[in-house]
Scaffold this active site. Structure first.
Site, PDB file in Angstrom:
ATOM      1  N   ARG A 282      32.272  41.176  32.798  1.00 25.39           N
ATOM      2  CA  ARG A 282      33.343  41.022  33.788  1.00 25.39           C
ATOM      3  C   ARG A 282      34.545  40.259  33.241  1.00 25.39           C
ATOM      4  O   ARG A 282      35.588  40.225  33.865  1.00 25.39           O
ATOM      5  CB  ARG A 282      32.813  40.282  35.019  1.00 25.39           C
ATOM      6  CG  ARG A 282      31.757  41.057  35.766  1.00 25.39           C
ATOM      7  CD  ARG A 282      31.052  40.165  36.759  1.00 25.39           C
ATOM      8  NE  ARG A 282      31.983  39.579  37.704  1.00 25.39           N
ATOM      9  CZ  ARG A 282      32.367  40.163  38.822  1.00 25.39           C
ATOM     10  NH1 ARG A 282      31.865  41.327  39.148  1.00 25.39           N
ATOM     11  NH2 ARG A 282      33.215  39.570  39.634  1.00 25.39           N
TER      12      ARG A 282
ATOM     13  N   TRP B  49      37.076  32.904  35.393  1.00 20.03           N
ATOM     14  CA  TRP B  49      38.245  33.667  34.965  1.00 20.03           C
ATOM     15  C   TRP B  49      39.400  33.029  35.695  1.00 20.03           C
ATOM     16  O   TRP B  49      39.513  33.130  36.916  1.00 20.03           O
ATOM     17  CB  TRP B  49      38.069  35.134  35.342  1.00 20.03           C
ATOM     18  CG  TRP B  49      38.971  36.024  34.584  1.00 20.03           C
ATOM     19  CD1 TRP B  49      38.847  36.386  33.273  1.00 20.03           C
ATOM     20  CD2 TRP B  49      40.147  36.655  35.072  1.00 20.03           C
ATOM     21  NE1 TRP B  49      39.880  37.212  32.932  1.00 20.03           N
ATOM     22  CE2 TRP B  49      40.691  37.398  33.996  1.00 20.03           C
ATOM     23  CE3 TRP B  49      40.794  36.676  36.293  1.00 20.03           C
ATOM     24  CZ2 TRP B  49      41.850  38.143  34.111  1.00 20.03           C
ATOM     25  CZ3 TRP B  49      41.948  37.422  36.413  1.00 20.03           C
ATOM     26  CH2 TRP B  49      42.470  38.150  35.329  1.00 20.03           C
TER      27      TRP B  49
ATOM     28  N   LYS C 210      47.624  58.809  33.098  1.00 19.23           N
ATOM     29  CA  LYS C 210      46.185  58.607  33.361  1.00 19.23           C
ATOM     30  C   LYS C 210      45.403  59.815  32.875  1.00 19.23           C
ATOM     31  O   LYS C 210      44.376  59.685  32.219  1.00 19.23           O
ATOM     32  CB  LYS C 210      45.899  58.421  34.861  1.00 19.23           C
ATOM     33  CG  LYS C 210      46.202  57.118  35.513  1.00 19.23           C
ATOM     34  CD  LYS C 210      45.345  55.952  35.105  1.00 19.23           C
ATOM     35  CE  LYS C 210      45.879  55.265  33.892  1.00 19.23           C
ATOM     36  NZ  LYS C 210      46.764  54.159  34.065  1.00 19.23           N
TER      37      LYS C 210
ATOM     38  N   GLU D 129      45.350  60.121  28.954  1.00 23.22           N
ATOM     39  CA  GLU D 129      44.616  59.122  28.177  1.00 23.22           C
ATOM     40  C   GLU D 129      43.098  59.236  28.327  1.00 23.22           C
ATOM     41  O   GLU D 129      42.377  58.937  27.385  1.00 23.22           O
ATOM     42  CB  GLU D 129      45.124  57.704  28.415  1.00 23.22           C
ATOM     43  CG  GLU D 129      44.931  57.136  29.780  1.00 23.22           C
ATOM     44  CD  GLU D 129      45.547  55.749  29.935  1.00 23.22           C
ATOM     45  OE1 GLU D 129      45.673  55.011  28.958  1.00 23.22           O
ATOM     46  OE2 GLU D 129      45.893  55.394  31.070  1.00 23.22           O
TER      47      GLU D 129
ATOM     48  N   LYS E   4      42.403  48.125  24.861  1.00 18.02           N
ATOM     49  CA  LYS E   4      42.769  47.521  26.152  1.00 18.02           C
ATOM     50  C   LYS E   4      43.991  46.625  26.011  1.00 18.02           C
ATOM     51  O   LYS E   4      44.829  46.559  26.889  1.00 18.02           O
ATOM     52  CB  LYS E   4      41.581  46.734  26.700  1.00 18.02           C
ATOM     53  CG  LYS E   4      41.802  46.177  28.097  1.00 18.02           C
ATOM     54  CD  LYS E   4      41.866  47.289  29.133  1.00 18.02           C
ATOM     55  CE  LYS E   4      42.327  46.803  30.486  1.00 18.02           C
ATOM     56  NZ  LYS E   4      42.891  47.891  31.297  1.00 18.02           N
TER      57      LYS E   4
ATOM     58  N   ASN F 181      33.694  31.474  43.521  1.00 13.71           N
ATOM     59  CA  ASN F 181      34.519  32.648  43.196  1.00 13.71           C
ATOM     60  C   ASN F 181      35.507  32.832  44.333  1.00 13.71           C
ATOM     61  O   ASN F 181      35.154  32.626  45.495  1.00 13.71           O
ATOM     62  CB  ASN F 181      33.675  33.923  43.122  1.00 13.71           C
ATOM     63  CG  ASN F 181      32.830  33.973  41.874  1.00 13.71           C
ATOM     64  OD1 ASN F 181      32.845  33.061  41.056  1.00 13.71           O
ATOM     65  ND2 ASN F 181      32.076  35.053  41.730  1.00 13.71           N
ATOM     66  N   GLY F 182      36.731  33.286  44.003  1.00 11.96           N
ATOM     67  CA  GLY F 182      37.711  33.549  45.051  1.00 11.96           C
ATOM     68  C   GLY F 182      38.893  32.602  44.950  1.00 11.96           C
ATOM     69  O   GLY F 182      39.084  31.937  43.929  1.00 11.96           O
TER      70      GLY F 182
ATOM     71  N   GLU G 263      52.847  58.206  35.977  1.00 14.09           N
ATOM     72  CA  GLU G 263      51.567  57.497  35.887  1.00 14.09           C
ATOM     73  C   GLU G 263      50.398  58.487  35.996  1.00 14.09           C
ATOM     74  O   GLU G 263      49.403  58.354  35.278  1.00 14.09           O
ATOM     75  CB  GLU G 263      51.509  56.422  36.988  1.00 14.09           C
ATOM     76  CG  GLU G 263      50.209  55.633  37.103  1.00 14.09           C
ATOM     77  CD  GLU G 263      49.815  54.858  35.859  1.00 14.09           C
ATOM     78  OE1 GLU G 263      50.567  54.807  34.885  1.00 14.09           O
ATOM     79  OE2 GLU G 263      48.681  54.325  35.855  1.00 14.09           O
TER      80      GLU G 263
END
Ligand code: F6R
Length: 610
Positions: free
Chosen positions: A27, A74, A487, A490, A605, A98-99, A483
């Site tokens: 994640r 994160w 998409k 790719e 990425k 989390n949040g 876009e």
């Protein structure tokens, strides 16, 4: 987003916690930590960076015990650093969260006035202080947690540990997932199934507004609002570990498409006041002058983020009466575009590490511009090189093809355009309040659009072997045509071109033939008639057509071979809504072809090279 794992039982749990966190590594995170209680003594270890850092800290300086909580963070509030890593502690209390707690600043200032001293920049630490305060006042742990979470606004899943309440964890949830694992003589709690799947398949999913008291003898649930008991319903999870990582979806891309309602809620959460009809972006205070008095305004970005920037241009023109130049960072950095002290450069970047975008803003800043960024990764290089940053809070994006990062960038651009419109006195109250209203409705609308894959599957079944496709739209859906084409190419490797529909007759129409499908974005808006004429031109030349149209506007489907309905929405939020069909179409085409959807060939990425 962040990951949570908790354990109560009779085994020393440090390894169980670290192993659970490892299963959430996919994640994304920037720091990790655990806290355990052993015979009434609470201890914690936290480390910035990869889990390996925490593991090596634990081997040098071990902690262990039969009750514990762990977290991978994160960053959302406060940069990635050991002091901001979870668990956060106050006295006998440790908390993982989390949040986003929207009202943490108000709570922090109230507690500071009462003598509380905070050690981190996080929103989470206030929870540890609140629980500790209620414990000090004599409340039992569960009641202290309940009283604390009643104060919180925003989104949270939390797990609380108290050195003075042995063998117990208290967890609570609002708009952030939390699952209990049930086993003989042991209790587990986690933000995601993979963290505890190695230990049990008997799970109970906690609902919003519910808290859980987890002990080795079993767990009980209570409603946060009034402490009423809630029935615990378990189910057997049959997912494989790989499926569990993807939330039961076949690919991360699909999971991330489905996460967009939550991701957009996180982008706008705490930044909109419907009662006052205001956008509140205190993070932009440092650049307030630059927003109100602009000579040149450039938006710089690459790829999908550049498409978001193009949507932004329509928003800035309509709402702030200012017309930005939307620039490819790889071109802009080598141009000598005019830049002076009143120039505003807005960088849009999911990763915050894209080399061309970073170089472009460094150069512009060096020449006197004010640099603002929209970014998804806290304290990445682009935010660090900017005067101010508006974070999108989309959560980590694993799939290489960007989906939720795009829509959250568009939502952030919308907020920024409204804010700038208000700062510049360029927007009237009715428009501001209508747009705020439209934005807050978007997550629920997206939710209603995700789930029925039938029209996408039908198209993909018929056309996944196509070698070329066209995507066409006008106005603020022209960037969505770009876009959609990006998409598709790719992830499915099908050649695709995105065009402004009005440009068809200036060249691309020569490509139209029976084997080249065209996708028309043609909802009921000001461009409907014009786009329909372009569509007719394609049909007249034998080209197959898929139309994205407004539900109920059956007139729009008369000439089309395939049709995908979208709900009727105000025109400025149409790009957010139309992103879903563009993403799902590309996804199902690629899935039919059997390509590596999440890691398409030749792509990375984060593009940290020129
Ligand atoms: C496409 C995609 C890329 C990125 C581009 C910029 O799906 O993800 O086109 O948008 O590489 O990346 P960021 O936004 O990280 O600067």
């Amino acid at each position: 987003m962040c990951g949570i794992v908790g354990y109560v039982g009779d085994r020393p749990c440090a390894d169980i916690l670290v192993d659970g966190l490892k299963r959430l590594e996919y994640r994304g995170y920037d720091s990790a930590g655990i806290a355990v209680v052993n015979e009434g003594v609470l201890d914690k270890r936290r480390a910035e960076g990869k889990l390996a850092n925490l593991v090596s800290l634990l081997s040098d300086d071990p902690v262990d015990g039969p009750t514990g909580i762990g977290h991978t963070r994160w960053a959302t509030h406060g940069r990635p650093a050991e002091r901001n890593a979870h668990p956060h502690r106050k006295g006998s209390i440790a908390v993982v969260h989390n949040g986003i707690i929207e009202n943490h600043l108000a709570i922090k200032s109230e507690l500071s006035d009462q003598g509380h001293v905070f050690k981190s920049e996080t929103d989470t630490e206030v929870i540890a202080h609140l629980v500790w305060k209620h414990r000090e006042a004599g409340h039992a742990l569960a009641e202290a947690v309940r009283m604390s979470v009643l104060r919180l606004e925003g989104a949270y899943s939390i797990v609380v540990l108290d050195a003075d309440t042995p063998n117990t964890l208290v967890a609570a949830r609002l708009a952030s997932p939390l699952v209990l694992g049930v086993a003989d003589g042991e209790g587990f709690v986690a933000s995601d199934i993979p963290a505890i799947l190695a230990h049990t398949r008997e799970m109970a999913f906690i609902d919003d507004g519910v808290m859980a008291i987890v002990t080795p003898e079993g767990s009980t649930l209570r409603r946060i609002e009034d402490d009423a008991p809630v029935e615990l319903k378990t189910q057997t999870v049959t997912w494989s570990p790989a499926m569990a990582e993807k939330g039961g979806h076949k690919h991360f891309m699909l999971k991330e498409i489905c996460e967009q309602p939550d991701a957009i809620s996180n982008t706008i959460r705490g930044r909109i006041s419907l009662e006052r009809s205001t956008v509140e972006l205190p993070e932009l205070d440092a650049v307030a002058d630059a927003l109100s008095d602009v000579s040149h305004f450039y938006i710089v970005a690459c790829g999908t983020s550049w498409h978001a920037g193009m949507v932004g241009r329509y928003l800035f023109e309509e709402l702030a009466k200012v017309s930005p130049h939307v620039e490819l960072a790889s071109e802009f950095r080598y141009r000598r575009a005019p830049i002076d002290k009143k120039t505003l450069v807005l960088a849009v970047s999911q990763s915050g590490e894209t080399a061309d975008t970073l170089a472009a803003i460094k150069d512009a800043r060096g020449r006197g511009a004010t640099v603002l960024s929209i970014c998804n990764v806290i304290e990445a290089s682009i935010p660090r090189a900017s005067h101010a940053t508006l974070y999108t809070h989309a959560g980590p994006e694993i799939s290489v093809a960007s989906t939720k990062a795009f829509t959250t960038q568009v939502a952030a651009l919308h907020l920024l355009a409204l804010h700038m419109g208000a700062t510049r006195g360029a927007i009237d109250e009715a428009t501001l309040s209508a747009d705020l209203d439209a934005l807050v409705r978007v997550p629920a609308i997206l939710e209603s659009m995700i789930g029925d894959d039938t029209p996408y599957m039908e198209f993909a079944r018929a056309w996944h072997e196509a070698t070329s496709m066209l995507f066409l739209g006008r106005g603020n859906l022209f960037p969505l045509a770009l876009e959609g084409a990006l998409k598709l190419k790719e992830i499915s490797y099908i050649h695709a071109e995105g065009y402004a529909a009005g440009e068809m007759k200036h060249g691309p129409i020569a490509l139209v033939e029976e084997t080249v499908p065209s996708v028309f974005l043609n909802p009921r808006d000001d461009h409907f008639g014009k786009v329909r004429s372009n569509l007719q031109e394609v049909k007249a030349r034998g080209g197959p057509v898929l139309t994205v149209y407004t539900e109920g506007h059956e007139d729009a489907t008369r000439l089309t071979d395939f049709a995908i309905p979208i709900p009727e929405v105000p025109h400025r939020v149409l790009p957010l809504i139309c992103a879903i069909p563009m993403q799902l179409l590309a996804y199902h085409m690629a899935d039919f072809k059997g390509t590596d959807v999440d890691q398409p060939r030749n792509l990375a990425k984060s593009v940290t090279v020129e």
